[in-house]
Design a protein around this motif. Structure first.
Motif, PDB file in Angstrom:
ATOM      1  N   THR A 182       0.883  -0.964   0.275  1.00 53.75           N
ATOM      2  CA  THR A 182       0.379   0.012   0.066  1.00 53.75           C
ATOM      3  C   THR A 182       1.130   1.578  -0.106  1.00 53.75           C
ATOM      4  O   THR A 182       0.644   2.235  -0.899  1.00 53.75           O
ATOM      5  CB  THR A 182      -1.069   0.541   1.212  1.00 53.75           C
ATOM      6  N   ILE A 183       2.019   1.466   0.900  1.00 54.86           N
ATOM      7  CA  ILE A 183       2.811   2.437   0.962  1.00 54.86           C
ATOM      8  C   ILE A 183       3.679   2.377  -0.861  1.00 54.86           C
ATOM      9  O   ILE A 183       3.953   3.693  -0.856  1.00 54.86           O
ATOM     10  CB  ILE A 183       3.774   2.446   1.996  1.00 54.86           C
ATOM     11  N   ALA A 184       4.061   1.915  -1.164  1.00 54.83           N
ATOM     12  CA  ALA A 184       4.625   1.706  -2.176  1.00 54.83           C
ATOM     13  C   ALA A 184       3.552   2.018  -3.539  1.00 54.83           C
ATOM     14  O   ALA A 184       4.315   2.908  -4.477  1.00 54.83           O
ATOM     15  CB  ALA A 184       5.329  -0.176  -2.628  1.00 54.83           C
ATOM     16  N   HIS A 185       2.702   1.818  -3.351  1.00 49.19           N
ATOM     17  CA  HIS A 185       1.666   2.288  -4.587  1.00 49.19           C
ATOM     18  C   HIS A 185       1.487   3.593  -3.784  1.00 49.19           C
ATOM     19  O   HIS A 185       1.561   4.243  -4.916  1.00 49.19           O
ATOM     20  CB  HIS A 185      -0.263   1.760  -4.598  1.00 49.19           C
ATOM     21  N   GLY A 186       1.191   4.245  -2.949  1.00 44.78           N
ATOM     22  CA  GLY A 186       1.372   5.335  -2.797  1.00 44.78           C
ATOM     23  C   GLY A 186       3.069   6.182  -3.361  1.00 44.78           C
ATOM     24  O   GLY A 186       2.627   7.566  -3.636  1.00 44.78           O
ATOM     25  N   VAL A 187       3.705   5.549  -3.124  1.00 46.98           N
ATOM     26  CA  VAL A 187       5.668   6.252  -3.513  1.00 46.98           C
ATOM     27  C   VAL A 187       5.136   6.099  -4.982  1.00 46.98           C
ATOM     28  O   VAL A 187       6.235   6.531  -5.837  1.00 46.98           O
ATOM     29  CB  VAL A 187       6.703   5.247  -3.288  1.00 46.98           C
ATOM     30  N   CYS A 188       4.728   5.056  -5.660  1.00 46.98           N
ATOM     31  CA  CYS A 188       4.931   5.098  -7.246  1.00 46.98           C
ATOM     32  C   CYS A 188       4.465   6.167  -7.146  1.00 46.98           C
ATOM     33  O   CYS A 188       3.872   6.919  -8.668  1.00 46.98           O
ATOM     34  CB  CYS A 188       4.269   3.528  -7.611  1.00 46.98           C
ATOM     35  N   ASP A 189       3.192   6.660  -7.642  1.00 46.76           N
ATOM     36  CA  ASP A 189       2.112   7.229  -7.700  1.00 46.76           C
ATOM     37  C   ASP A 189       2.757   9.171  -7.320  1.00 46.76           C
ATOM     38  O   ASP A 189       2.908   9.606  -7.899  1.00 46.76           O
ATOM     39  CB  ASP A 189       0.735   7.826  -6.553  1.00 46.76           C
ATOM     40  N   GLU A 190       3.411   9.096  -6.453  1.00 41.73           N
ATOM     41  CA  GLU A 190       4.254  10.452  -6.567  1.00 41.73           C
ATOM     42  C   GLU A 190       5.811  10.330  -7.450  1.00 41.73           C
ATOM     43  O   GLU A 190       6.033  11.290  -7.671  1.00 41.73           O
ATOM     44  CB  GLU A 190       5.316  10.079  -4.577  1.00 41.73           C
ATOM     45  N   ILE A 191       5.906   9.251  -7.329  1.00 46.08           N
ATOM     46  CA  ILE A 191       7.158   9.198  -8.597  1.00 46.08           C
ATOM     47  C   ILE A 191       6.557   9.732  -9.311  1.00 46.08           C
ATOM     48  O   ILE A 191       7.295  10.548 -10.228  1.00 46.08           O
ATOM     49  CB  ILE A 191       7.886   8.088  -8.548  1.00 46.08           C
ATOM     50  N   GLU A 192       5.072   9.132  -9.908  1.00 51.62           N
ATOM     51  CA  GLU A 192       4.479   9.157 -11.657  1.00 51.62           C
ATOM     52  C   GLU A 192       4.734  10.795 -11.693  1.00 51.62           C
ATOM     53  O   GLU A 192       4.511  11.562 -12.458  1.00 51.62           O
ATOM     54  CB  GLU A 192       3.805   7.833 -11.547  1.00 51.62           C
ATOM     55  N   GLN A 193       3.751  11.311 -10.947  1.00 54.06           N
ATOM     56  CA  GLN A 193       3.155  12.722 -10.634  1.00 54.06           C
ATOM     57  C   GLN A 193       4.340  13.625 -10.566  1.00 54.06           C
ATOM     58  O   GLN A 193       4.714  14.518 -11.662  1.00 54.06           O
ATOM     59  CB  GLN A 193       2.353  12.965  -9.816  1.00 54.06           C
ATOM     60  N   THR A 194       5.908  13.654 -10.191  1.00 54.07           N
ATOM     61  CA  THR A 194       6.579  13.773 -10.232  1.00 54.07           C
ATOM     62  C   THR A 194       7.075  14.099 -11.037  1.00 54.07           C
ATOM     63  O   THR A 194       7.796  15.867 -11.490  1.00 54.07           O
ATOM     64  CB  THR A 194       7.741  14.541  -8.109  1.00 54.07           C
ATOM     65  N   MET A 195       7.842  13.119 -11.768  1.00 55.05           N
ATOM     66  CA  MET A 195       8.265  12.698 -12.833  1.00 55.05           C
ATOM     67  C   MET A 195       7.746  13.691 -14.482  1.00 55.05           C
ATOM     68  O   MET A 195       8.302  13.970 -14.993  1.00 55.05           O
ATOM     69  CB  MET A 195       8.929  11.379 -12.694  1.00 55.05           C
ATOM     70  N   MET A 196       6.325  13.360 -13.826  1.00 50.00           N
ATOM     71  CA  MET A 196       5.684  13.265 -14.669  1.00 50.00           C
ATOM     72  C   MET A 196       5.211  15.638 -14.972  1.00 50.00           C
ATOM     73  O   MET A 196       5.870  16.237 -16.200  1.00 50.00           O
ATOM     74  CB  MET A 196       4.221  13.014 -15.469  1.00 50.00           C
ATOM     75  N   ARG A 197       5.138  16.399 -13.779  1.00 44.35           N
ATOM     76  CA  ARG A 197       5.784  17.311 -13.627  1.00 44.35           C
ATOM     77  C   ARG A 197       6.901  17.759 -14.259  1.00 44.35           C
ATOM     78  O   ARG A 197       6.888  19.208 -15.065  1.00 44.35           O
ATOM     79  CB  ARG A 197       5.211  18.034 -12.894  1.00 44.35           C
ATOM     80  N   GLU A 198       7.806  16.833 -13.959  1.00 38.97           N
ATOM     81  CA  GLU A 198       8.744  17.538 -14.188  1.00 38.97           C
ATOM     82  C   GLU A 198       8.584  17.093 -15.730  1.00 38.97           C
ATOM     83  O   GLU A 198       9.694  18.666 -16.806  1.00 38.97           O
ATOM     84  CB  GLU A 198      10.058  16.593 -13.620  1.00 38.97           C
ATOM     85  N   ALA A 199       8.822  16.517 -16.305  1.00 36.53           N
ATOM     86  CA  ALA A 199       9.081  16.409 -17.307  1.00 36.53           C
ATOM     87  C   ALA A 199       8.040  17.136 -18.613  1.00 36.53           C
ATOM     88  O   ALA A 199       9.096  17.764 -19.785  1.00 36.53           O
ATOM     89  CB  ALA A 199       8.805  14.712 -18.364  1.00 36.53           C
ATOM     90  N   ALA A 200       6.726  17.849 -18.244  1.00 35.19           N
ATOM     91  CA  ALA A 200       6.434  18.961 -19.136  1.00 35.19           C
ATOM     92  C   ALA A 200       6.956  19.827 -18.836  1.00 35.19           C
ATOM     93  O   ALA A 200       6.364  21.001 -19.277  1.00 35.19           O
ATOM     94  CB  ALA A 200       4.809  19.260 -17.959  1.00 35.19           C
ATOM     95  N   LYS A 201       7.376  20.115 -18.161  1.00 37.66           N
ATOM     96  CA  LYS A 201       7.954  21.990 -17.813  1.00 37.66           C
ATOM     97  C   LYS A 201       9.488  21.802 -18.593  1.00 37.66           C
ATOM     98  O   LYS A 201      10.118  22.978 -18.367  1.00 37.66           O
ATOM     99  CB  LYS A 201       8.505  21.914 -16.396  1.00 37.66           C
TER     100      LYS A 201
END
Length: 196
Positions: free
Chosen positions: A176-195
């Motif tokens: 469950t925590i790993a899923h949360g970590v995956c979500d944080e990784i994905e959202q952060t990396m995608m935000r950075e890629a969009a910039k």
């Protein structure tokens, strides 16, 4: 006599509620996500190990990172060291089961990579051996364990301790925590890629 299914669900729910109220555990999870993001951002990779159910969780987490969690995006470098049966059996046969992950970390791990070790007990000899090699090679070491496995922390830069002694519940919290970590990784990396 209590229904075993209902009893397990109640035990799992109680443990997850404890997690949501544990500020130190949540801070540790956020720090772990940040460490993995920094490594991936730098072109490094995430290596994941575990035995039994934790081996399955290692594969699951790696798939979420290299494939996708919720959104279509580029793949990030992650691999479970639990999947190559030829390597696992050759290493176990030639060097002993204690070395099945250590040899892979030695061959695949590079300075700046992250090793995520899943061990409900915190005492598995093959997990401890891999963490020692990872430290020697300059990898960032992360441990996920249960409430009896805190001694694992001596080999980990970051440690997440599930507030349970029951192996299935510990594994549920880890995933469950790993899923949360995956979500944080994905959202952060995608935000950075969009910039860019």
């Amino acid at each position: 006599m209590k229904d075993p299914i209902a009893a397990h669900l109640e035990q799992s729910l109680a443990a997850l509620q404890r997690v949501t109220q544990d500020a130190a555990l949540l801070a540790a999870a956020r720090k772990i996500a940040a460490v993995i993001i920094a490594a991936l951002r730098s072109g490094n990779k995430l290596l994941i190990i575990g035995n039994g159910g934790s081996a399955a969780d290692a594969q699951h987490i790696a798939a979420e990172i290299i494939g996708r969690y919720k959104q279509d995006r580029s793949g990030y470098a992650a691999m479970a060291l639990t999947t190559d049966t030829s390597a696992l059996t050759a290493i176990a046969n030639d060097y002993g089961f204690e070395q099945v992950f250590a040899r892979q970390v030695e061959g695949l791990g590079q300075r700046g990579d992250v090793l995520l070790a899943l061990s409900t007990s915190g005492r598995s000899p093959n997990i401890l051996a891999a963490l020692r090699i990872a430290r020697d090679r300059g990898l960032v070491t992360i441990g996920f364990t249960g409430s009896k496995g805190e001694s694992l922390g001596s080999l980990c830069d970051h440690l997440l301790v599930s507030p349970s002694e029951d192996t299935p519940v510990v594994q549920q919290i880890h995933l469950t925590i790993a899923h949360g970590v995956c979500d944080e990784i994905e959202q952060t990396m995608m935000r950075e890629a969009a910039k860019k």
